[in-house]
Design an enzyme around this catalytic site. Structure first.
Site, PDB file in Angstrom:
ATOM      1  CG  LEU A   9      -1.546   1.276   1.732  1.00  0.00           C
ATOM      2  CD1 LEU A   9      -2.422   1.884   0.667  1.00  0.00           C
ATOM      3  CD2 LEU A   9      -2.372   1.003   2.990  1.00  0.00           C
ATOM      4  CG  ASP A  75     -13.423  -0.418   5.750  1.00  0.00           C
ATOM      5  OD1 ASP A  75     -12.859  -1.211   6.535  1.00  0.00           O
ATOM      6  OD2 ASP A  75     -14.237   0.458   6.116  1.00  0.00           O
ATOM      7  CG  ASN A  90       5.558   9.097  -0.365  1.00  0.00           C
ATOM      8  OD1 ASN A  90       6.653   9.640  -0.283  1.00  0.00           O
ATOM      9  ND2 ASN A  90       4.689   9.406  -1.313  1.00  0.00           N
ATOM     10  CE1 TYR A 155       7.487  18.276   5.203  1.00  0.00           C
ATOM     11  CE2 TYR A 155       9.792  18.797   5.575  1.00  0.00           C
ATOM     12  CZ  TYR A 155       8.819  18.066   4.929  1.00  0.00           C
ATOM     13  OH  TYR A 155       9.184  17.104   4.019  1.00  0.00           O
ATOM     14  CE  LYS A 159       7.702  14.898   6.182  1.00  0.00           C
ATOM     15  NZ  LYS A 159       7.008  13.726   5.615  1.00  0.00           N
TER      16      LYS A 159
HETATM   17  N1  LIG Z   1      10.904  16.356  -2.371  1.00  0.00           N
HETATM   18  C1  LIG Z   1      11.646  16.665  -1.322  1.00  0.00           C
HETATM   19  O1  LIG Z   1      12.597  17.497  -1.425  1.00  0.00           O
HETATM   20  C2  LIG Z   1      11.402  15.978  -0.003  1.00  0.00           C
HETATM   21  C3  LIG Z   1      12.404  16.037   0.987  1.00  0.00           C
HETATM   22  C4  LIG Z   1      12.202  15.397   2.196  1.00  0.00           C
HETATM   23  C5  LIG Z   1      11.015  14.709   2.436  1.00  0.00           C
HETATM   24  N2  LIG Z   1      10.054  14.668   1.477  1.00  0.00           N
HETATM   25  C6  LIG Z   1       8.807  13.940   1.786  1.00  0.00           C
HETATM   26  O2  LIG Z   1       8.567  12.979   0.786  1.00  0.00           O
HETATM   27  C7  LIG Z   1       7.169  12.667   0.747  1.00  0.00           C
HETATM   28  C8  LIG Z   1       6.703  12.651  -0.704  1.00  0.00           C
HETATM   29  O3  LIG Z   1       6.840  13.951  -1.245  1.00  0.00           O
HETATM   30  P1  LIG Z   1       7.328  14.224  -2.732  1.00  0.00           P
HETATM   31  O4  LIG Z   1       8.617  14.917  -2.648  1.00  0.00           O
HETATM   32  O5  LIG Z   1       7.217  12.989  -3.556  1.00  0.00           O
HETATM   33  O6  LIG Z   1       6.250  15.323  -3.178  1.00  0.00           O
HETATM   34  P2  LIG Z   1       5.146  15.332  -4.351  1.00  0.00           P
HETATM   35  O7  LIG Z   1       5.775  15.019  -5.657  1.00  0.00           O
HETATM   36  O8  LIG Z   1       4.432  16.644  -4.196  1.00  0.00           O
HETATM   37  O9  LIG Z   1       4.162  14.142  -3.943  1.00  0.00           O
HETATM   38  C9  LIG Z   1       3.354  14.225  -2.797  1.00  0.00           C
HETATM   39  C10 LIG Z   1       2.322  13.114  -2.836  1.00  0.00           C
HETATM   40  O10 LIG Z   1       1.502  13.223  -1.650  1.00  0.00           O
HETATM   41  C11 LIG Z   1       0.137  13.175  -2.050  1.00  0.00           C
HETATM   42  N3  LIG Z   1      -0.710  13.927  -1.134  1.00  0.00           N
HETATM   43  C12 LIG Z   1      -0.551  15.223  -0.731  1.00  0.00           C
HETATM   44  N4  LIG Z   1      -1.589  15.586   0.047  1.00  0.00           N
HETATM   45  C13 LIG Z   1      -2.420  14.516   0.131  1.00  0.00           C
HETATM   46  C14 LIG Z   1      -3.664  14.284   0.755  1.00  0.00           C
HETATM   47  N5  LIG Z   1      -4.291  15.249   1.448  1.00  0.00           N
HETATM   48  N6  LIG Z   1      -4.244  13.061   0.652  1.00  0.00           N
HETATM   49  C15 LIG Z   1      -3.626  12.089  -0.069  1.00  0.00           C
HETATM   50  N7  LIG Z   1      -2.451  12.241  -0.703  1.00  0.00           N
HETATM   51  C16 LIG Z   1      -1.865  13.450  -0.606  1.00  0.00           C
HETATM   52  C17 LIG Z   1       0.111  13.786  -3.454  1.00  0.00           C
HETATM   53  O11 LIG Z   1      -0.985  13.279  -4.189  1.00  0.00           O
HETATM   54  P3  LIG Z   1      -2.333  14.087  -4.576  1.00  0.00           P
HETATM   55  O12 LIG Z   1      -1.966  15.541  -4.735  1.00  0.00           O
HETATM   56  O13 LIG Z   1      -2.786  13.419  -5.833  1.00  0.00           O
HETATM   57  O14 LIG Z   1      -3.254  13.829  -3.427  1.00  0.00           O
HETATM   58  C18 LIG Z   1       1.398  13.215  -4.039  1.00  0.00           C
HETATM   59  O15 LIG Z   1       1.178  11.935  -4.559  1.00  0.00           O
HETATM   60  C19 LIG Z   1       6.476  13.721   1.624  1.00  0.00           C
HETATM   61  O16 LIG Z   1       6.137  13.139   2.862  1.00  0.00           O
HETATM   62  C20 LIG Z   1       7.543  14.791   1.815  1.00  0.00           C
HETATM   63  O17 LIG Z   1       7.398  15.485   3.026  1.00  0.00           O
HETATM   64  C21 LIG Z   1      10.215  15.280   0.263  1.00  0.00           C
END
Ligand SMILES: NC(=O)c1ccc[n+]([C@@H]2O[C@H](COP(=O)([O-])OP(=O)(O)OC[C@H]3O[C@@H](n4cnc5c(N)ncnc54)[C@H](OP(=O)(O)O)[C@@H]3O)[C@@H](O)[C@H]2O)c1
Length: 265
Positions: A9, A75, A90, A155, A159
């Site tokens: 998942l 579910d 994630n 944030y 984290k």
């Molecule tokens: N990119 C970085 O520099 C970085 C660095 C450190 C940590 N992270 C962490 O990595 C993780 C993934 O981020 P990413 O970098 O891949 O960013 P991203 O490309 O913006 O992807 C974020 C994902 O989270 C989903 N999401 C956001 N709000 C949501 C909600 N309310 N319900 C369900 N899904 C939701 C979005 O899907 P939908 O919009 O379709 O819902 C998208 O699939 C996050 O936890 C972020 O904090 C990222």
């Protein structure tokens, strides 16, 4: 009778690191249940992965800021006959406005998404994993969890919660065959900074700071399979996390304050 493949998942699978996990796990033969709000993107990805790797790939559109969402996801898994063996927690984002200027509903949504829903999903999948004596859980934290406290809303705190609870859970669950890893990426090329509204500033950062999402995923997946409770992917991130750790609390506060983007607001 052959055993069915294990199922992962993945939350936040419609973009970035979540989508990269979907590609990585499908290529390794795992079945998938993909969750995010943008259903069209999830369906497109699912079709692509099934065609390319021949794996079963279900999608469930959910807004994880809705307190009912985690139960609805599980579910749905039960209704389509999937047992969750792997959870990639994630989905996430970061706000970009000062705490006092941000409406409470926005802040509460961030806590629900990255703290409560994440924690509840773990609680919901553990009984099945314990019964089958096998489970893998990756909670996506951030290198921000090692950095000095920033005045960037919730944030850093969120984290840090993910980093700490993942380690506690790993201690509790490893005897049951369940590995838990906090994956702590640094700057990763995804849509994160577009959603945060900081793309221009992010583009000015040196290239050495950046990783591609598939590199983050490859290292994170290897870590959880090995049973490492914390994974900081990338050489630069490892060095900076190690350098921040021994910093005295007072010095960390001062460094954070100097970097404070809201100090003049
Ligand atoms: N990119 C970085 O520099 C970085 C660095 C450190 C940590 N992270 C962490 O990595 C993780 C993934 O981020 P990413 O970098 O891949 O960013 P991203 O490309 O913006 O992807 C974020 C994902 O989270 C989903 N999401 C956001 N709000 C949501 C909600 N309310 N319900 C369900 N899904 C939701 C979005 O899907 P939908 O919009 O379709 O819902 C998208 O699939 C996050 O936890 C972020 O904090 C990222």
């Amino acid at each position: 009778m052959t055993t069915p493949p294990r199922t992962a998942l993945i939350t936040g699978a419609s973009a970035g690191i979540g989508a990269a996990f979907a590609h990585h796990l499908a290529a390794s033969g795992y079945q998938l249940l993909l969750v995010a709000r943008r259903e069209d993107r999830l369906r497109e990805l699912a079709t692509q992965l099934t065609e390319r790797h021949g794996v079963r790939c279900e999608v469930f559109a959910a807004d994880l800021t809705d307190p009912a969402a985690p139960t609805a996801v599980l579910d749905h898994a039960r209704n389509v006959g999937l047992d969750i063996d792997i959870l990639i927690n994630n989905a996430g984002l970061s706000g970009n406005t000062a705490f006092a200027d941000t409406p409470w509903e926005v802040l509460a949504g961030e806590i629900q998404l990255m703290v409560t829903a994440q924690t509840q999903l773990i609680h919901l999948v553990i009984p099945g994993m314990k019964e089958r004596r096998w489970g893998r859980i990756i909670n996506v934290s951030s290198a921000a969890a090692f950095a000095p406290p920033a005045a960037s809303l919730l944030y850093t705190g969120i984290k840090s919660y993910v980093l700490n609870t993942s380690q506690s859970l790993d201690m509790e669950l490893k005897p049951h065959g369940i590995h838990v890893t906090a994956l702590c990426p640094g700057f990763t090329r995804t849509e994160f900074h577009d959603v945060m509204g900081t793309r221009d500033r992010a583009n000015d950062l040196p290239r050495i700071l950046w990783q591609q999402p598939d590199a983050v995923v490859t290292e994170g997946w290897a870590a959880v399979m090995k049973g490492n409770p914390v994974c900081v992917p990338g050489t630069f991130n490892k060095i900076s996390a190690a350098a921040m750790k021994p910093m005295p609390v007072r010095l960390g506060y001062l460094v954070g304050k100097t970097l404070n983007p809201f100090k003049n607001s």
